[in-house]
Design a protein around this motif. Structure first.
Motif, PDB file in Angstrom:
ATOM      1  N   MET B   1      31.866 133.006  20.839  1.00  0.00           N
ATOM      2  CA  MET B   1      33.401 133.344  20.158  1.00  0.00           C
ATOM      3  C   MET B   1      33.975 134.348  20.247  1.00  0.00           C
ATOM      4  SD  MET B   1      36.193 131.932  17.636  1.00  0.00           S
ATOM      5  CE  MET B   1      37.460 132.556  17.567  1.00  0.00           C
ATOM      6  N   ASN B   2      35.405 134.658  21.351  1.00  0.00           N
ATOM      7  CA  ASN B   2      35.900 135.899  20.838  1.00  0.00           C
ATOM      8  C   ASN B   2      36.306 136.332  19.414  1.00  0.00           C
ATOM      9  OD1 ASN B   2      34.405 137.013  23.613  1.00  0.00           O
ATOM     10  ND2 ASN B   2      36.474 136.295  24.636  1.00  0.00           N
ATOM     11  N   ILE B   3      35.759 138.095  19.464  1.00  0.00           N
ATOM     12  CA  ILE B   3      36.904 137.797  17.670  1.00  0.00           C
ATOM     13  C   ILE B   3      37.494 139.147  17.865  1.00  0.00           C
ATOM     14  CG2 ILE B   3      35.962 138.321  15.628  1.00  0.00           C
ATOM     15  CD1 ILE B   3      36.372 135.856  15.429  1.00  0.00           C
ATOM     16  N   CYS B   4      38.559 139.214  17.891  1.00  0.00           N
ATOM     17  CA  CYS B   4      39.337 140.425  17.688  1.00  0.00           C
ATOM     18  C   CYS B   4      39.202 140.861  16.505  1.00  0.00           C
ATOM     19  CB  CYS B   4      40.486 140.003  17.686  1.00  0.00           C
ATOM     20  SG  CYS B   4      41.915 141.681  17.958  1.00  0.00           S
ATOM     21  N   TYR B   5      39.047 142.814  16.932  1.00  0.00           N
ATOM     22  CA  TYR B   5      38.282 143.269  15.756  1.00  0.00           C
ATOM     23  C   TYR B   5      39.561 143.569  14.494  1.00  0.00           C
ATOM     24  CZ  TYR B   5      37.102 147.694  12.783  1.00  0.00           C
ATOM     25  OH  TYR B   5      36.597 148.638  11.878  1.00  0.00           O
ATOM     26  N   ASP B   6      40.641 144.222  15.625  1.00  0.00           N
ATOM     27  CA  ASP B   6      41.797 144.390  14.744  1.00  0.00           C
ATOM     28  C   ASP B   6      42.050 143.100  13.377  1.00  0.00           C
ATOM     29  OD1 ASP B   6      41.790 147.277  15.689  1.00  0.00           O
ATOM     30  OD2 ASP B   6      43.092 146.054  16.902  1.00  0.00           O
ATOM     31  N   TRP B   7      42.267 142.047  14.257  1.00  0.00           N
ATOM     32  CA  TRP B   7      42.606 140.844  13.567  1.00  0.00           C
ATOM     33  C   TRP B   7      41.959 140.179  12.236  1.00  0.00           C
ATOM     34  CZ3 TRP B   7      43.438 136.100  17.064  1.00  0.00           C
ATOM     35  CH2 TRP B   7      44.160 135.107  16.454  1.00  0.00           C
ATOM     36  N   LEU B   8      40.368 140.814  11.778  1.00  0.00           N
ATOM     37  CA  LEU B   8      39.671 140.581  11.118  1.00  0.00           C
ATOM     38  C   LEU B   8      40.392 141.821  10.147  1.00  0.00           C
ATOM     39  CD1 LEU B   8      36.215 140.969  12.393  1.00  0.00           C
ATOM     40  CD2 LEU B   8      37.375 138.525  11.718  1.00  0.00           C
ATOM     41  N   LYS B   9      40.948 142.699  10.483  1.00  0.00           N
ATOM     42  CA  LYS B   9      41.527 143.381   9.269  1.00  0.00           C
ATOM     43  C   LYS B   9      42.936 142.152   8.345  1.00  0.00           C
ATOM     44  CE  LYS B   9      41.100 148.026  11.518  1.00  0.00           C
ATOM     45  NZ  LYS B   9      42.422 148.512  12.623  1.00  0.00           N
ATOM     46  N   ASP B  10      43.026 141.464   9.358  1.00  0.00           N
ATOM     47  CA  ASP B  10      44.189 140.570   7.987  1.00  0.00           C
ATOM     48  C   ASP B  10      43.569 140.072   6.614  1.00  0.00           C
ATOM     49  OD1 ASP B  10      45.560 141.218  10.684  1.00  0.00           O
ATOM     50  OD2 ASP B  10      45.964 139.363  11.064  1.00  0.00           O
ATOM     51  N   TYR B  11      42.399 139.969   7.064  1.00  0.00           N
ATOM     52  CA  TYR B  11      41.507 139.187   6.145  1.00  0.00           C
ATOM     53  C   TYR B  11      40.869 140.419   4.798  1.00  0.00           C
ATOM     54  CZ  TYR B  11      42.061 135.448   9.016  1.00  0.00           C
ATOM     55  OH  TYR B  11      43.146 134.464  10.091  1.00  0.00           O
ATOM     56  N   LEU B  12      40.106 141.149   5.898  1.00  0.00           N
ATOM     57  CA  LEU B  12      39.216 141.746   4.609  1.00  0.00           C
ATOM     58  C   LEU B  12      39.452 143.451   4.889  1.00  0.00           C
ATOM     59  CD1 LEU B  12      36.087 141.874   6.903  1.00  0.00           C
ATOM     60  CD2 LEU B  12      36.116 141.304   4.136  1.00  0.00           C
ATOM     61  N   HIS B  13      41.481 143.941   5.374  1.00  0.00           N
ATOM     62  CA  HIS B  13      42.021 144.721   5.074  1.00  0.00           C
ATOM     63  C   HIS B  13      40.989 146.121   5.111  1.00  0.00           C
ATOM     64  CE1 HIS B  13      45.447 143.036   2.329  1.00  0.00           C
ATOM     65  NE2 HIS B  13      45.202 142.359   3.682  1.00  0.00           N
ATOM     66  N   ALA B  14      41.176 147.361   4.050  1.00  0.00           N
ATOM     67  CA  ALA B  14      40.230 148.482   4.362  1.00  0.00           C
ATOM     68  C   ALA B  14      38.826 148.085   3.731  1.00  0.00           C
ATOM     69  CB  ALA B  14      41.062 149.480   3.154  1.00  0.00           C
ATOM     70  N   ASP B  15      38.192 146.739   3.334  1.00  0.00           N
ATOM     71  CA  ASP B  15      37.158 146.301   3.410  1.00  0.00           C
ATOM     72  C   ASP B  15      35.632 146.328   4.359  1.00  0.00           C
ATOM     73  OD1 ASP B  15      37.197 146.718   0.519  1.00  0.00           O
ATOM     74  OD2 ASP B  15      36.910 144.318   0.464  1.00  0.00           O
ATOM     75  N   GLY B  40      42.835 145.621  26.620  1.00  0.00           N
ATOM     76  CA  GLY B  40      44.461 146.278  26.282  1.00  0.00           C
ATOM     77  C   GLY B  40      43.548 147.401  24.232  1.00  0.00           C
ATOM     78  N   ASP B  41      43.905 146.913  23.295  1.00  0.00           N
ATOM     79  CA  ASP B  41      44.172 148.074  22.867  1.00  0.00           C
ATOM     80  C   ASP B  41      42.815 147.419  21.581  1.00  0.00           C
ATOM     81  OD1 ASP B  41      45.733 150.010  23.252  1.00  0.00           O
ATOM     82  OD2 ASP B  41      47.736 148.959  22.615  1.00  0.00           O
ATOM     83  N   HIS B  42      42.418 146.418  22.349  1.00  0.00           N
ATOM     84  CA  HIS B  42      42.007 145.255  20.423  1.00  0.00           C
ATOM     85  C   HIS B  42      40.268 146.237  21.085  1.00  0.00           C
ATOM     86  CE1 HIS B  42      44.890 144.856  19.015  1.00  0.00           C
ATOM     87  NE2 HIS B  42      45.512 143.953  19.807  1.00  0.00           N
ATOM     88  N   ALA B  43      39.174 146.311  20.477  1.00  0.00           N
ATOM     89  CA  ALA B  43      38.104 145.795  20.967  1.00  0.00           C
ATOM     90  C   ALA B  43      37.797 144.150  20.159  1.00  0.00           C
ATOM     91  CB  ALA B  43      36.783 146.730  19.817  1.00  0.00           C
ATOM     92  N   VAL B  44      36.954 143.437  21.380  1.00  0.00           N
ATOM     93  CA  VAL B  44      36.886 142.271  21.373  1.00  0.00           C
ATOM     94  C   VAL B  44      35.380 142.773  21.160  1.00  0.00           C
ATOM     95  CG1 VAL B  44      37.631 140.121  22.452  1.00  0.00           C
ATOM     96  CG2 VAL B  44      39.089 141.642  22.706  1.00  0.00           C
ATOM     97  N   ILE B  45      35.144 141.245  19.554  1.00  0.00           N
ATOM     98  CA  ILE B  45      33.563 141.467  20.244  1.00  0.00           C
ATOM     99  C   ILE B  45      33.192 140.151  20.303  1.00  0.00           C
ATOM    100  CG2 ILE B  45      31.455 141.942  18.343  1.00  0.00           C
ATOM    101  CD1 ILE B  45      33.483 143.378  16.068  1.00  0.00           C
ATOM    102  N   ASP B  46      32.177 139.673  21.759  1.00  0.00           N
ATOM    103  CA  ASP B  46      32.132 138.510  21.198  1.00  0.00           C
ATOM    104  C   ASP B  46      30.121 137.773  20.434  1.00  0.00           C
ATOM    105  OD1 ASP B  46      30.996 136.143  22.976  1.00  0.00           O
ATOM    106  OD2 ASP B  46      30.758 136.914  25.069  1.00  0.00           O
ATOM    107  N   LEU B 129      42.168 137.484  23.426  1.00  0.00           N
ATOM    108  CA  LEU B 129      41.651 136.617  23.389  1.00  0.00           C
ATOM    109  C   LEU B 129      40.678 135.759  24.323  1.00  0.00           C
ATOM    110  CD1 LEU B 129      41.663 134.505  20.189  1.00  0.00           C
ATOM    111  CD2 LEU B 129      40.635 136.867  20.324  1.00  0.00           C
ATOM    112  N   GLY B 130      41.539 136.384  25.345  1.00  0.00           N
ATOM    113  CA  GLY B 130      42.372 135.727  27.116  1.00  0.00           C
ATOM    114  C   GLY B 130      42.762 135.315  26.931  1.00  0.00           C
ATOM    115  N   GLN B 131      43.702 134.321  26.237  1.00  0.00           N
ATOM    116  CA  GLN B 131      44.135 133.377  26.265  1.00  0.00           C
ATOM    117  C   GLN B 131      46.111 133.443  27.038  1.00  0.00           C
ATOM    118  OE1 GLN B 131      43.507 130.153  24.844  1.00  0.00           O
ATOM    119  NE2 GLN B 131      42.259 131.337  25.131  1.00  0.00           N
ATOM    120  N   ARG B 132      46.343 132.865  27.482  1.00  0.00           N
ATOM    121  CA  ARG B 132      47.123 132.991  27.973  1.00  0.00           C
ATOM    122  C   ARG B 132      48.679 132.831  27.615  1.00  0.00           C
ATOM    123  NH1 ARG B 132      50.424 129.927  32.197  1.00  0.00           N
ATOM    124  NH2 ARG B 132      47.839 128.058  32.045  1.00  0.00           N
TER     125      ARG B 132
END
Lengths: 240, 648
Positions: B1-15, B40-46, B129-132
């Motif tokens: 699954m594609n995971i947007c790195y910046d999105w993870l910050k919502d949950y982990l913040h500085a951790d 774009g500007d986002h690192a996406v981890i598969d 995430l490649g979603q329109r």
């Protein structure tokens, strides 16, 4: 010109070598049918019907009209585990080299038929360290140089914990030397598999592993296209 | 699954560690990483989420929680931390025919919204995430699914008939032959008509009993949200994984929602999905939340599992203390209680539907502690095991035939036409399994005869040992077969092939010590080897392994080879060294395009020796022309003459 000596197919050469390496540490060469029942190929191995884990192995099925119970071309040599345990019980120490089938599009690294090597060791007190040590022993012999193994988390329905196995050849000038290479899946036999085969999971534990022999050929001999193994082409075979 | 790195910050913040560290932690402790890309500007981890974790980790919150578990921290923000408070409503009614098939169905009413374009940040995340992006309402349903894993569907409430002041949902099985119209797939425009077999779970407008979607698999056109929609009903449910999977597979529909239902997300999840989407809709589409119906008809709580310290260490080969094990299991969000020394009672967090038995928890301990910490136990050399007769005698036969110049092939188990056809074939020319080896052996002889010069052989001699399948009483039978083939002429079988074939047959019989009746047809002999071996004695031990030279394979050139002969008088007295020297010199003169040189004739007359060599030329890049090869042969001839050898 003199009639040259014939050439043995690299897969059977490797199987012979694998058998000798494992026989030295007490593993028996076991075998089972290539046309296998769904019962042994999946059900006994904790791969339930209509479960996503079945997606991991695309399967060739025989027609209902030809068989008395649902039957497949075995997708792995693991059903021999279940058959062996049912017949002989624990302890058990076997390898199962044999042909398996997957209903997948073929390319240079995938064939719809290939050879797999299964290993199973069940006894009292067997743990992941035994698996690691045995695999390091095998690879060191097979690749003629000290080899180390590492585990990463993985999932296969018939084992838990399940691991992905990487190996690294530490010696020699082979192209493989010094690099971590993903080689196989393995793990501790799932208690459901033991129970299904009538083995007391409280008393016994064990590991199982499975790898592609064709892939070992890619590593050992530099075979570039695994489909060549089944081409019947002596321009391929006679190089070995 | 594609995971947007910046999105993870919502949950982990500085951790949240950097991407490289995220990759390393997940690889070593949880999942394989298939790649990292910049979108774009986002690192996406598969992230290759394992099947047993597809219930909780096919979403950003799940991956963030997994990272927190590995790091030994908690989420800074966790949308699943608190049971959401939703306002009950009696404006929506739900009727479930089979609680096992649909244990929970929730629906919320939101009024006065405005359908419009999604805000930039939302479009941006979906794009990563490649979603329109479609519109703010549809995007919100997708966003919440990728955030916490709950699939959602929105309906236009004004297009959904209200009866007795209620919107009435039903969940029931389709009846055989019933038609359901679902939304077009993969960019299509025409709705798809599905004919039910009776196993599909449907969502229906209960008031008219009209199907409005295939539960968990695909929605229909019914009450679709459009540009003018103002009032919406949002559905979040739990459908049975197997039922969802069967329908999805049968129809060939695998979408993000069905994948999640198939993997059995927790039944506790739907209200969290409602809470998140209501919040988001209010934020990006306005409107007023009216209330939610929560029809929870069959609960399933995570079990209390006994986990023994001794068993944990015994399986992992470790020596962890009870405190260490407790701490690692607790890191997963599980509750751990000591019942007695050495015995822990563990319950997985509600979103983890995979923690059901002791070994599930042991696996958690193993991977969190780190599988790299497993210590190898070197195997002991033991007594030789019992001999596998099939392997033993197969090797005997191999060595016998190799010594006679036969090479071993392994051919396809699939045939274009034979006795037994598979139910699902890979291709039309591979739809049967072989009942004999002979057919393939004839092909092997045909194929290889064209390469005899390149192979340096006069005749093709091959054998195969392999399994064949036959129809027998009550099913499919199989046995191991041996086929041996000889071909001396390019245009096919000649009776002359029988003699060397008989030599091979005799040698096999001598090696096995029994007479066996081969079926012989046009230069190919075959036998049921299983039957032969069954009558042979069981040997005590394997023969010593044959020492083999290390081979390194070179890819076969796709271009044809060309053979040329040269015969020459050499004045010296004959000998192995001379032969070697002459061959070596000629080959050097013949350039790299000469792929082999074979001596095929020699005789001595009047103190002079004559050698005849066959040179085979082949390029890896092209088909060699006659002119090119002739030019090379001129050089070879000149080299020979320079040596004072007379080219005949």
């Amino acid at each position: 010109m003199p009639e040259p000596i014939g050439h043995q197919h690299p897969l059977t050469q490797m199987i012979d070598e694998i058998n000798h390496i494992f026989a030295d540490i007490g593993f028996t060469f076991a075998e089972g049918p290539e046309a296998e029942t769904e019962h042994y190929n999946f059900d006994q191995l904790n791969v339930p019907k209509d479960h996503p884990s079945r997606d991991m192995q695309d399967t060739f099925w025989f027609k209902d009209t030809d068989v008395s119970e649902p039957t497949v071309l075995r997708t792995h040599t693991s059903p021999v585990q279940a058959r062996w345990l049912e017949e002989y019980g624990a302890p058990c120490k076997i390898i199962v080299p044999g042909k398996v089938f997957r209903n997948e599009t073929t390319d240079a690294t995938h064939e719809a038929q290939f050879y797999q090597l299964e290993g199973l060791h069940i006894d009292q007190g067997i743990h992941l360290g035994h698996l690691k040590g045995t695999l390091e022993y095998f690879f060191s012999q097979f690749f003629s140089g000290k080899t180390e193994v590492r585990f990463r988390p993985s999932f296969f329905p018939f084992v838990e914990p399940g691991v992905e196995v990487d190996m690294r050849l530490l010696e020699g000038d082979s192209k493989l030397a010094g690099k971590w290479i993903e080689v196989m899946g393995a793990g501790m036999v799932h208690p459901n598999v033991l129970a299904a085969a009538g083995v007391d999971a409280e008393k016994y534990s064990g590991y199982a592993f499975g790898m592609g022999i064709d892939r070992l050929g890619v590593m050992k001999y530099g075979v570039e296209d695994v489909r060549d193994n089944y081409s019947g082409d002596l321009r391929f075979v006679n190089q070995f | 699954m594609n995971i947007c790195y910046d999105w993870l910050k919502d949950y982990l913040h500085a951790d949240l560690p950097d991407t490289g560290e995220v990759e390393r932690l997940l690889t070593e402790h949880a999942f394989e990483i298939d790649g990292v890309a910049m979108v774009g500007d986002h690192a996406v981890i598969d992230v290759d989420v394992l099947p047993n974790r597809s219930s909780d980790c096919l979403c950003h919150r799940g991956i963030a929680r997994e990272l927190a578990t590995i790091l030994g921290t908690n989420l800074q923000y966790d949308p699943l931390a608190h049971t959401p408070s939703l306002t009950p409503t009696d404006q929506i009614k739900v009727t479930i025919s089979d609680p096992a098939a649909c244990p929970r169905f929730t629906a919320s009413l939101v009024t006065g919204i405005e359908v419009k374009e999604s805000p930039g940040w939302l479009q941006d995340r979906l794009a990563a995430l490649g979603q329109r992006s479609i519109n703010n309402v549809v995007d919100a349903t997708n966003y919440v699914m990728f955030a916490i894993g709950q699939p959602l569907h929105a309906y236009d409430a004004d297009l959904f008939p209200q009866v007795d002041g209620q919107w009435q949902f039903g969940v029931r099985y389709g009846t055989a032959g019933e038609i359901v119209e679902i939304l077009p797939e993969g960019g299509g425009t025409e709705p798809r008509q599905i004919t039910c077999e009776g196993t599909e779970l449907l969502i229906v407008d209960q008031s008219s009993n009209t199907p409005i979607g295939l539960a968990g698999v695909k929605g229909g056109q019914f009450a679709a949200v459009h540009a003018g929609t103002t009032n919406i009903i949002i559905e979040a449910a739990h459908f049975h994984p197997t039922i969802t999977r069967k329908t999805a597979r049968r129809l060939g529909i695998v979408i993000d929602a069905s994948k999640r239902f198939e993997n059995e997300c927790s039944r506790e999840l739907p209200p969290y999905g409602q809470f998140e989407i209501i919040k988001l809709i209010k934020d990006i589409a306005g409107g007023e939340y009216v209330g939610t119906i929560d029809e929870y008809v069959e609960r399933k709580a995570n079990p209390e599992v006994e986990v023994r310290v001794r068993t944990t260490n015994a399986l992992l080969g470790l020596n962890l203390s009870q405190a260490e094990i407790t701490q690692m299991i607790a890191r997963t969000g599980s509750t751990v209680v000591e019942r007695e020394p050495g015995l822990l009672i563990c319950t997985g967090p509600w979103e983890r539907t995979d923690l059901l038995i002791e070994v599930d928890f042991i696996e958690e301990v193993g991977r969190l502690h780190g599988l790299s910490n497993i210590v190898s136990v070197v195997p002991e050399k033991g007594a030789q095991p019992a001999v596998n007769v099939r392997q033993y005698y197969s090797e005997q036969i191999r060595h016998t035939l190799l010594a006679l110049g036969f090479s071993e092939v392994i051919t396809s188990s699939f045939q274009k036409k034979d006795q037994i056809q598979l139910h699902n074939a890979l291709a039309s020319d591979k739809s049967y399994v072989r009942s004999t080896l002979a057919k393939n052996m004839h092909n092997v002889l045909d194929l290889n005869f064209t390469h005899t010069d390149l192979l340096g052989i006069r005749s093709v001699q091959a054998f195969e040992i392999g399994t064949v399948f036959q129809k027998i009483e009550g099913g499919v039978g199989e046995h191991l077969a041996l086929a041996i083939g000889v071909r001396q002429k390019g245009n096919g079988y000649t009776p002359k092939d029988d003699a060397p074939l008989q030599v091979a047959i005799d040698a096999v019989q001598a090696a096995l010590g029994v007479d066996v009746l081969f079926t012989i047809d046009k230069g190919v002999a075959e036998i049921d080897l299983s039957q032969v071996i069954a009558a042979l004695p069981v040997p005590e031990a394997y023969d010593n392994m044959v020492t083999r030279t290390a081979a390194t394979y070179a890819q076969v050139s796709a271009y044809p080879s060309v053979a040329r002969d040269i015969a020459l008088w050499v004045s010296n007295s004959p000998g192995e060294d001379l032969k070697h020297d002459v061959s070596h010199l000629l080959r050097a003169a013949a350039s790299d395009l000469c792929v082999r040189i074979d001596l095929f004739d020699e005789f001595t007359k009047d103190g002079k020796t004559s050698y005849a060599f066959r040179l085979v030329f082949q390029s890896k890049e092209k088909t060699l022309t006659d002119t090119e090869v002739s030019a090379i042969m001129d050089r070879v001839n000149a080299t020979a003459e320079d040596q004072g050898w007379e080219v005949r």
